[in-house]
Design an enzyme around this catalytic site. Structure first.
Site, short mmCIF file in Angstrom:
data_model
loop_
_atom_site.label_atom_id
_atom_site.label_comp_id
_atom_site.label_asym_id
_atom_site.label_seq_id
_atom_site.Cartn_x
_atom_site.Cartn_y
_atom_site.Cartn_z
N TRP A 1 10.09 48.92 65.39
CA TRP A 1 9.43 47.63 65.60
C TRP A 1 8.85 47.73 67.01
O TRP A 1 9.58 47.74 68.00
CB TRP A 1 10.44 46.49 65.51
CG TRP A 1 9.84 45.13 65.57
CD1 TRP A 1 9.29 44.41 64.54
CD2 TRP A 1 9.73 44.28 66.73
NE1 TRP A 1 8.86 43.19 64.99
CE2 TRP A 1 9.11 43.08 66.31
CE3 TRP A 1 10.09 44.42 68.07
CZ2 TRP A 1 8.85 42.03 67.20
CZ3 TRP A 1 9.83 43.38 68.94
CH2 TRP A 1 9.21 42.20 68.51
N GLY B 1 15.36 49.19 71.92
CA GLY B 1 15.50 48.39 73.13
C GLY B 1 14.25 48.48 73.98
O GLY B 1 13.19 48.91 73.52
#
Ligand code: AGP
Length: 614
Positions: free
Chosen positions: A75, A102
């Protein structure tokens, strides 16, 4: 946000990693990739688009058979979703491959330093900084674990990193800070992954990793240390669901399957949490009664759907406990310098247990001395680990990005918590608590009754498929239901949908109603007459502007019949519990409408299941 898996063992690593990525794809799906180590060399394949694109690539150009592999489904944060930006990222010397979840906040500074030293970057990602830095440390010390620790020491932000080194075909090194990572313990094989779904078909034994820890897995060993090299012991546990729970079992979408699982899921949330006399027993919430009696404020913190569950919970908790209760978006909480202290009880709600906004809000609350109870679905996730106590919702894996059983089980857990606080603080008599417990116990069967009428809701979705704007209105606990109904439609049908407090409509939003605008109205049960009658007046206001009014009201409520273009009847329950029923038609409506429109219901555009960045 991003799914990660690593495997070492006797099986074909490419197959294990690809199967794991399929189960993790809900976490992010704009690109994916895989890297394998074979005979001192790293091989990789990566592709923009859904995982199917990577599978096509591997079918056309298979990678060599390997017993060590890592994979990633992305993502995007830094750098668009292109082939080049897809993970894994190899260092320029092709010695290490890294996947990452992250955001590395100081990536620009590190990249500049590396570029000054002559490193040429291939991608725009922050992840490549980690792989290039790791390779540099590896060249300096010759040991991937030490290199990983040194690299983690330089990184700021949130990260899970999983790395392989061409020279060690039986080892994977992984590290985490503020981002999820779990170890799967097999026999003669081991796994690391963002969540247990990735390896559940191979093993149900898992180890939680703590904050700022590094794990090294080989087929026969798992060694955990902190960033300074001190050996640590992770908590091992057995996952209480199996691979079948994470399959679609005949449904077209996970979301639809999860909608229909709700009666069972809510029953599981309630299971064993009260005795035969209706006396609540939340033994797992191990905060002392004296402390709970001393609380003078409750603050509920959550995001998205969980926030709407919190909005409902506020009405119940305040009503039952008479303690002032606030509900706040986790992403806003710490920026307003909130007044919390040792007598504040924070309740955080999170399906995934990994939502970064919620996690940061917890940390802020705890730093001010507040006690935190997490309501969470994912055993061993970061949020419950960082809370003082946890009440698990036991909904089983929720794969569809749009939360459904997450919401209703969160409501059930909030009701339990509210009643339990009322019991401990003595603001409700035992028989009053027991009556509510009876009502809660009846909910799964009533939910099933609503779900059994899916066909009529599906027909409505087909009828309204050409509409571009939808409004949802409700008062009191019906207001968060309206917000959640609108969110479902936005998320998966990409339509303009807004939820309003019914009484606010006349202060402005009513101007957007034009003839035939569909307006869903959540009408409260008739018990509280003022509330009910006010919503009936609101129905008339929208009706007078030509809206197509879709009324959700309890069976037998004749007062709404003259004004409803469509009437969706709900079983009679107390006002506070009605959201558990009223949300079901709205979930089914959104799921069907998005299906009619040809969207990918489980993996809607731009979204990810678990949002592990702030
Ligand atoms: C719900 O449909 C959403 N996908 C989203 O709003 C979600 O509820 C939110 O991101 C919070 O997630 P959590 O419950 O895992 O913390």
């Amino acid at each position: 946000m991003c799914g990660i898996i690593g495997y070492v063992g006797p099986m074909d690593a490419a197959r294990v990693v690809m199967d794991g990525l399929r189960r993790l794809e809900y976490r992010g799906y704009d690109s994916s990739g895989i890297a394998l180590g074979v005979d001192g060399r790293l091989y990789f394949a990566k592709r923009a688009g859904k995982l199917a694109k990577l599978a096509e690539l591997l079918a056309d150009s298979p990678l060599p058979v390997s017993h060590q592999g890592i994979g990633h489904t992305r993502w995007a944060t830094h750098g668009g979703p292109t082939d080049t930006n897809a993970h894994p990222h190899l260092s320029s010397d092709e010695q290490v491959a890294v996947v990452h979840n992250g955001i590395i906040e100081n990536f620009a500074e590190l990249r500049e330093q590396l570029e000054t030293d002559g490193v040429v970057f291939a991608s725009q990602t922050d992840t490549e900084v980690a792989s290039q830095w790791l390779a540099r440390e590896l060249r300096a010390c010759g040991d991937l674990v030490q290199a990983m620790r040194a690299t983690c020491g330089r990184l700021k932000g949130a990260f899970t990193l999983v790395a392989i080194d061409a020279a060690h075909p039986d080892t994977i090194v992984a590290a985490r800070r503020n981002s999820p990572l779990v170890v799967g313990v097999g026999e003669g094989e081991n796994f690391v992954a963002s969540d247990v779904a990735a390896f559940i078909e191979h093993t149900r034994e898992a180890i939680e990793l703590g904050q700022d820890q590094v794990v090294v897995i080989t087929p026969s060993t798992v060694v955990i240390t902190d960033f300074d090299g001190n050996v640590k012991k992770g908590r091992q546990y057995r996952v209480d669901w199996d691979a079948k729970s994470a399959e679609k079992t005949g449904y077209d979408w996970f979301m639809r399957k999860e909608i229909f699982e709700q009666p069972r899921a809510v029953a599981d949330t309630l299971l064993g949490r009260f005795d035969a006399a209706g006396h609540l027993m939340l033994d797992e919430v191990n905060i002392g009664d004296d402390e709970l009696r001393a609380i003078d404020k409750i603050v509920i913190l959550a995001a998205g759907t969980a926030f709407y569950a919190g909005m409902v919970a506020r009405y119940a908790i305040e009503h039952w406990t008479r303690v002032p209760c606030e509900v706040e978006l986790a992403s806003e909480f710490r920026y307003r310098d909130p007044i919390v202290g040792p007598r504040t009880l924070c309740v955080t709600i999170s399906q995934s247990g990994e939502t970064a906004d919620t996690l940061m809000a917890i940390r802020h609350a705890r730093a001010q001395g507040a006690r935190v109870i997490a309501i969470c679905n994912t055993v061993g996730a970061t949020i419950p680990r960082e809370s003082d106590a946890v009440l698990y919702t036991r909904a089983g894996p929720e794969i569809g990005v749009a939360s459904t059983k997450g919401f209703t089980t969160q409501l059930a857990a909030c009701y339990l918590l509210g009643l339990w606080l009322a019991q401990v603080r003595g603001t409700k008599f035992g028989d009053e608590v027991a009556d509510m417990v009876d009502e809660l116990n009846a909910m799964p069967a009533l939910m099933q009754q609503v779900l059994d009428r899916a066909e009529s809701i599906y027909r409505l979705a087909h009828d309204l498929a050409a509409n571009k704007d939808f409004l949802f209105i409700g008062r009191h606990v019906g207001y968060p239901v309206a917000l959640e109904g609108a969110l479902k439609l936005k998320e998966i049908a990409y339509l303009h949908a807004e939820g309003f407090a019914a009484g606010e409509l006349k202060h402005g939003p009513i101007a957007i109603i034009s003839p035939a605008t569909p307006v869903f109205v959540i009408v409260p049960p008739r018990g509280r007459d003022q509330l009910h009658d006010k919503v009936v007046s609101n129905i008339q206001e929208v009706r007078a502007r030509g809206a197509r009014v879709l009324v959700l009201a309890e069976a037998g409520d004749e007062s709404v019949v003259p004004f409803a273009s469509t009437l969706i009847q709900l079983p009679s329950v107390s006002t506070l519990l009605q959201p558990m029923l009223a949300i079901l038609p709205l979930q089914m409506f959104a799921c069907e409408l998005a299906t009619v429109l040809g969207h990918d219901v489980d993996q809607p555009r731009n979204l990810a299941k678990s949002v592990t960045v702030e």
